[in-house]
Scaffold this motif. Structure first.
Motif, PDB file in Angstrom:
ATOM      1  N   LYS A 106     -49.655 -19.853 -39.115  1.00 32.11           N
ATOM      2  CA  LYS A 106     -49.166 -21.237 -39.129  1.00 32.11           C
ATOM      3  C   LYS A 106     -47.667 -21.308 -38.865  1.00 32.11           C
ATOM      4  CE  LYS A 106     -52.514 -23.572 -42.045  1.00 32.11           C
ATOM      5  NZ  LYS A 106     -52.921 -24.562 -41.047  1.00 32.11           N
ATOM      6  N   ASN A 107     -47.054 -20.174 -38.525  1.00 25.71           N
ATOM      7  CA  ASN A 107     -45.603 -20.173 -38.497  1.00 25.71           C
ATOM      8  C   ASN A 107     -45.013 -20.295 -37.098  1.00 25.71           C
ATOM      9  OD1 ASN A 107     -45.698 -20.020 -41.205  1.00 25.71           O
ATOM     10  ND2 ASN A 107     -45.416 -17.814 -41.297  1.00 25.71           N
ATOM     11  N   VAL A 108     -43.890 -20.966 -37.033  1.00 28.85           N
ATOM     12  CA  VAL A 108     -43.234 -21.240 -35.761  1.00 28.85           C
ATOM     13  C   VAL A 108     -41.780 -20.794 -35.844  1.00 28.85           C
ATOM     14  CG1 VAL A 108     -42.525 -23.062 -34.157  1.00 28.85           C
ATOM     15  CG2 VAL A 108     -44.671 -23.285 -35.409  1.00 28.85           C
ATOM     16  N   GLN A 109     -41.325 -20.127 -34.804  1.00 30.55           N
ATOM     17  CA  GLN A 109     -39.912 -19.753 -34.729  1.00 30.55           C
ATOM     18  C   GLN A 109     -39.573 -19.489 -33.274  1.00 30.55           C
ATOM     19  OE1 GLN A 109     -38.679 -16.738 -37.579  1.00 30.55           O
ATOM     20  NE2 GLN A 109     -37.061 -16.107 -36.223  1.00 30.55           N
ATOM     21  N   GLY A 135     -41.913 -23.065 -47.330  1.00 27.64           N
ATOM     22  CA  GLY A 135     -41.409 -23.638 -46.088  1.00 27.64           C
ATOM     23  C   GLY A 135     -40.780 -25.011 -46.226  1.00 27.64           C
ATOM     24  N   ASN A 155     -41.350 -28.186 -45.788  1.00 30.10           N
ATOM     25  CA  ASN A 155     -41.845 -29.382 -46.489  1.00 30.10           C
ATOM     26  C   ASN A 155     -41.658 -29.284 -47.994  1.00 30.10           C
ATOM     27  OD1 ASN A 155     -42.739 -30.970 -44.276  1.00 30.10           O
ATOM     28  ND2 ASN A 155     -44.363 -29.472 -43.982  1.00 30.10           N
ATOM     29  N   CYS A 192     -46.090 -25.549 -29.764  1.00 30.84           N
ATOM     30  CA  CYS A 192     -46.099 -25.962 -31.170  1.00 30.84           C
ATOM     31  C   CYS A 192     -44.881 -26.795 -31.531  1.00 30.84           C
ATOM     32  CB  CYS A 192     -46.235 -24.778 -32.108  1.00 30.84           C
ATOM     33  SG  CYS A 192     -45.432 -23.318 -31.574  1.00 30.84           S
ATOM     34  N   HIS A 195     -42.527 -28.052 -35.052  1.00 23.28           N
ATOM     35  CA  HIS A 195     -42.259 -27.687 -36.444  1.00 23.28           C
ATOM     36  C   HIS A 195     -40.960 -28.326 -36.883  1.00 23.28           C
ATOM     37  CE1 HIS A 195     -42.220 -25.018 -39.989  1.00 23.28           C
ATOM     38  NE2 HIS A 195     -43.468 -24.733 -39.662  1.00 23.28           N
TER      39      HIS A 195
END
Ligand SMILES: Cc1cc2nc3c(=O)[nH]c(=O)nc-3n(C[C@H](O)[C@H](O)[C@H](O)COP(=O)(O)OP(=O)(O)OC[C@H]3O[C@@H](n4cnc5c(N)ncnc54)[C@H](O)[C@@H]3O)c2cc1C
Length: 435
Positions: free
Chosen positions: A43-46, A163, A165, A281, A283
């Motif tokens: 689920k991670n974005v970078q 994260g 949120n 994506c 984010h």
């Protein structure tokens, strides 16, 4: 899930959660890590640039088996208008000598690798499980409730690495709602291209890589930046602006439209031409800086990584701040356990002290006034990029006009957009906010 008690529960398996869980498990603590994704990284974005130093402090020999794409030998920064850019490029053979300072990575692969190290160190990882709320005994956090039947688990300390949120801390009332003025919304794509094409286009060989940071008209006056990074067999391109600016933008441009516009820029299009999009994506990034950092500790809890707002937007650093905060939180719990102390706020304050002493808070503090200055000065994202690009064109075009007249024209174009006081004032504002 059982009623078994742990020394620590870490919520989230991104860089901050992995750093915290690894540090504690390596020291022999009984650690449970809970991740809502199918696997860590899913689920991670970078972007993603990995800055070596923060990881070296945790796993010194990470280069032996971490999934690294390219080490960076060249940093470019471009100030763009619609047709052109004025840039600085820094390339050094010093960056081509191991140990390399930073790398491009693909987060899904990197997080999986980091998580395997966490499990090797002895932590128990449960995926596809969402922590829904914190269990409290009075003011003290004593565990978590998950979305599984009988999903209550207990620990001395819960490390919130969930994260940007930061849902759990908000729900528990540790800090307020997300402010659209403190987060950027970023979109990015991974574009696949053959390795040799990337190397030719970016003037690099083998594992060498290039980073291009972009600013200017591409964000339509909103506070934000873009980026283009070289991976082994793909490019990552993205753009992000403050969420509040997207909301207020009179053009109502959507984030993906901004990215499309960036991809069509005449200086960008040839570099990404033929790239096959395999991943898209979006984010949020916490970019509120020093003044938006919430309370970081309390009885039985600590906040790390994006959940604590640790992103240095000026230098585009986030994962290194996340890992450093995770490591320092882990070290705090280790010290507390070694001293046989209760997880009271007084004992967990050590984490805040360690953070204040680290580059994380020092850097955020250095730029604490910058978000406000940039928000109140759209000219940095509109007028100046245009003026600088026009000045470069005037200066470099050979057309029979003498150089003195060109200089006068350039000065005149600046003065027509900004008064002398405005120009000096802007320079002073930026200098003062970056001291
Ligand atoms: C487009 C983009 C580009 C970026 N580029 C860079 C870059 O180049 N270099 C850099 O250093 N930083 C970059 N960053 C910032 C960097 O990605 C973050 O700072 C970093 O990922 C923060 O790590 P974290 O572990 O705190 O949070 P995250 O990586 O967001 O991890 C949080 C984890 O917690 C899990 N989780 C959340 N809630 C729950 C719950 N209730 N229960 C269980 N699990 C939960 C999530 O699934 C996730 O795995 C970028 C960010 C974006 C969006």
């Amino acid at each position: 899930m059982s009623n078994e008690k742990f020394d620590a529960i870490v919520v989230g398996a991104g860089p901050s959660g992995n750093a915290a869980a690894y540090t504690m498990a390596k020291a022999g603590l009984k650690v449970l890590q809970i991740e809502r994704g199918e696997y860590p990284g899913s689920k991670n974005v970078q972007g993603a640039i990995l800055y070596s130093n923060a990881l070296e402090q945790i796993i010194p020999d990470f280069r032996e088996d971490a999934p690294l794409e390219r080490h960076i030998i060249e940093q470019r920064m471009w100030m763009m208008d619609d047709e052109s850019f004025v840039g600085t490029h820094y390339r050094s053979d010093d960056y081509n000598k191991p140990p390399y300072n930073r790398y491009t990575i693909i987060r899904a692969q990197f997080d999986k690798w980091f998580s395997s190290k966490v499990r090797e160190a002895g932590a128990l990882l449960i995926c596809e499980t969402t922590v829904e709320e914190l269990l409290l005994d009075g003011e003290r956090v004593i565990g978590v409730r998950c979305d599984r039947l009988g999903g209550e688990v207990y620990a001395d300390v819960v490390v919130l690495a969930d994260g940007v949120n930061s849902t759990l801390a908000r729900k528990a009332g540790f800090h307020g709602e997300l402010d659209a003025g403190n987060v950027a919304l970023a979109v990015k794509e991974i574009l696949f291209l053959p390795e040799d094409v990337i190397q030719q286009r970016f003037n690099i060989k083998e594992d060498e890589g290039v980073v291009i940071e972009l600013m200017g008209k591409v964000t339509e006056g909103m506070v934000g930046t873009g980026f283009l990074y070289t991976n082994k067999e793909s490019l990552t391109i993205g753009v992000g602006c403050m969420l509040s600016d997207f909301k207020a933008n009179p053009l109502r441009t959507k984030p993906y439209e901004l990215l499309e516009k960036l991809k069509k820029h005449p200086s960008i299009a040839p570099m990404i031409e033929g790239g096959e999009m395999k991943e898209y994506c979006a984010h949020l990034i916490p970019e509120g800086g020093f003044n938006a950092v919430p309370r970081l500790y309390g009885p039985g809890w600590l906040i790390v990584g994006d959940s604590g707002g640790f992103v240095n937007a000026v230098h585009r650093e986030g994962s290194n701040l996340a890992m450093t905060s995770g490591r320092l939180a882990g070290e705090t719990v280790i010290a507390m356990k070694a001293a046989g102390q209760e997880p009271s706020a007084a004992h967990l304050k050590l984490y805040k002290d360690k953070m204040d002493e680290s580059f994380v808070m020092k850097d955020l503090k250095k730029y604490r006034k910058l978000p406000e200055v940039l928000h109140s000065s759209p000219q940095f994202f509109t007028a100046y990029p245009e003026l600088v690009n026009r000045a470069a064109k005037t200066f470099f075009t050979v057309d029979g006009v003498d150089k003195h007249s060109k200089e006068k024209e350039i000065l005149g174009s600046f003065r027509s957009k900004r008064s002398l006081t405005g120009l000096v004032g802007d320079a002073f504002k930026i200098w003062r906010a970056s001291r």
